[in-house]
Write a protein that holds these residues in place. Structure first.
Motif, mmCIF file in Angstrom:
data_model
loop_
_atom_site.group_PDB
_atom_site.id
_atom_site.type_symbol
_atom_site.label_atom_id
_atom_site.label_comp_id
_atom_site.label_asym_id
_atom_site.label_seq_id
_atom_site.Cartn_x
_atom_site.Cartn_y
_atom_site.Cartn_z
ATOM 1 N N HIS A 1 14.626 7.231 9.724
ATOM 2 C CA HIS A 1 14.090 6.536 8.554
ATOM 3 C C HIS A 1 12.858 5.705 8.911
ATOM 4 O O HIS A 1 11.943 5.553 8.107
ATOM 5 N N TRP B 1 9.911 8.185 9.091
ATOM 6 C CA TRP B 1 9.418 8.510 7.754
ATOM 7 C C TRP B 1 8.697 7.318 7.140
ATOM 8 O O TRP B 1 7.711 7.485 6.411
ATOM 9 N N ALA B 2 9.182 6.112 7.412
ATOM 10 C CA ALA B 2 8.494 4.913 6.919
ATOM 11 C C ALA B 2 7.083 4.849 7.482
ATOM 12 O O ALA B 2 6.128 4.492 6.772
ATOM 13 N N PHE C 1 8.113 4.378 -1.102
ATOM 14 C CA PHE C 1 8.976 4.967 -0.071
ATOM 15 C C PHE C 1 8.868 4.197 1.247
ATOM 16 O O PHE C 1 9.846 4.091 1.990
ATOM 17 N N TYR C 2 7.692 3.664 1.515
ATOM 18 C CA TYR C 2 7.544 2.831 2.717
ATOM 19 C C TYR C 2 8.473 1.621 2.636
ATOM 20 O O TYR C 2 9.214 1.316 3.584
ATOM 21 N N LEU D 1 12.294 2.762 2.717
ATOM 22 C CA LEU D 1 12.767 3.152 4.053
ATOM 23 C C LEU D 1 12.885 1.953 4.989
ATOM 24 O O LEU D 1 13.698 1.954 5.918
ATOM 25 N N LYS E 1 13.831 -0.813 3.816
ATOM 26 C CA LYS E 1 14.820 -1.615 3.093
ATOM 27 C C LYS E 1 14.221 -2.953 2.664
ATOM 28 O O LYS E 1 14.878 -3.993 2.733
#
Length: 273
Positions: A4, A7-8, A180-181, A184, A186
């Protein structure tokens, strides 16, 4: 590196690229100012707000310590917005320079100073970060609401003259990347405002598709601008907001129709982007 986080990083890099391009959108506006040798008819507030937003997100990222990609894009935004303001001051009439100074003092000096000193000395680092995150999120949400005026004007005039499609696409893409950044990582302070940015971006593109073939009408409110919409570009605000920000400029109230015909496009300089 966890999946994750990887991807971040990917979404953060893409967000940087999109926000970088959007931050350059006002360049045609300043080329127009350079040619006319005056910034009369243009407003400084989009650049002041974009600078303020970038300063907030840099402060937040420094406290968070694991959001380097927020620092990179917002550092560039600070540089480019400062450049825009310097150019604005160089070509601006005295009255508009005074107004710009007032805005800078209000937002970038007293506003940011008040936020900094009211949070930095809090003993609990988590509380400090949480409060600052709420402030950044609230500011970004307010910035993302700004396009409502533009959407209303498009529906009323049935004209997309002040809503360039390319800019709307990039703002929407930026909102997706930064959502999404934040998700990912949180970090809802980054993710939540960009949900609103994505929704408004989709609405703008839908309206553009509906009204793109309608003949342009002379907008009755000459001071109408997309400025607030672009602040949103500045990273998490797009950024931004935006960053953010990207700034559309309407014609000066005193310009005549003849001058409009001569220039060929008396509206938003961002239409050229």
């Amino acid at each position: 590196m966890a999946l994750h986080l990887a991807w971040a990083f990917v979404f953060g890099v893409l967000g940087n690229v999109v926000s970088f391009l959007v931050s350059l959108a006002p360049l045609p506006t300043f080329y127009q100012i350079y040619k006319k040798k005056t910034s009369e008819g243009f407003q400084s507030i989009p650049y002041v707000i974009s600078l303020f937003s970038a300063m907030l997100w840099i402060y937040y990222a420094l406290l968070k310590k694991d959001a380097m990609l927020l620092i990179t894009i917002n550092t560039f935004c600070v540089f480019i917005q400062t450049f825009y303001l310097v150019a604005y001051f160089y070509y601006g009439p005295k009255k508009e320079k005074v107004e710009a100074v007032k805005l800078i003092l209000l937002f970038n000096v007293f506003g940011f100073g008040a936020i900094f000193f009211s949070t930095f000395f809090l003993r609990n680092p988590l509380t400090r970060l949480q409060i600052l995150g709420y402030i950044c999120m609230a500011f970004s949400l307010c910035v993302f609401v700004a396009p409502l005026g533009i959407l209303r004007k498009v529906i009323k005039t049935k004209s997309v003259e002040y809503m360039p499609f390319t800019l709307s696409v990039f703002l929407t893409l930026g909102a997706v990347m930064w959502f999404f950044y934040g998700l990912l990582l949180k970090d809802m302070n980054i993710a939540v405002p960009n949900v609103l940015g994505f929704v408004f971006g989709i609405l703008q593109m839908i309206l553009y598709a509906i009204y793109k073939n309608h003949p342009n009408k002379m907008v009755q409110d000459p001071k109408l601008q997309l400025s607030s919409h672009h602040m949103v570009v500045d990273v998490a605000k797009l950024g931004s907001t935006v960053c953010l920000e990207v700034n559309a400029v309407a014609p000066h109230p005193n310009e005549t129709n003849t001058n409009h015909d001569h220039d060929g496009n008396n509206g938003d300089a961002s239409n050229k982007v």
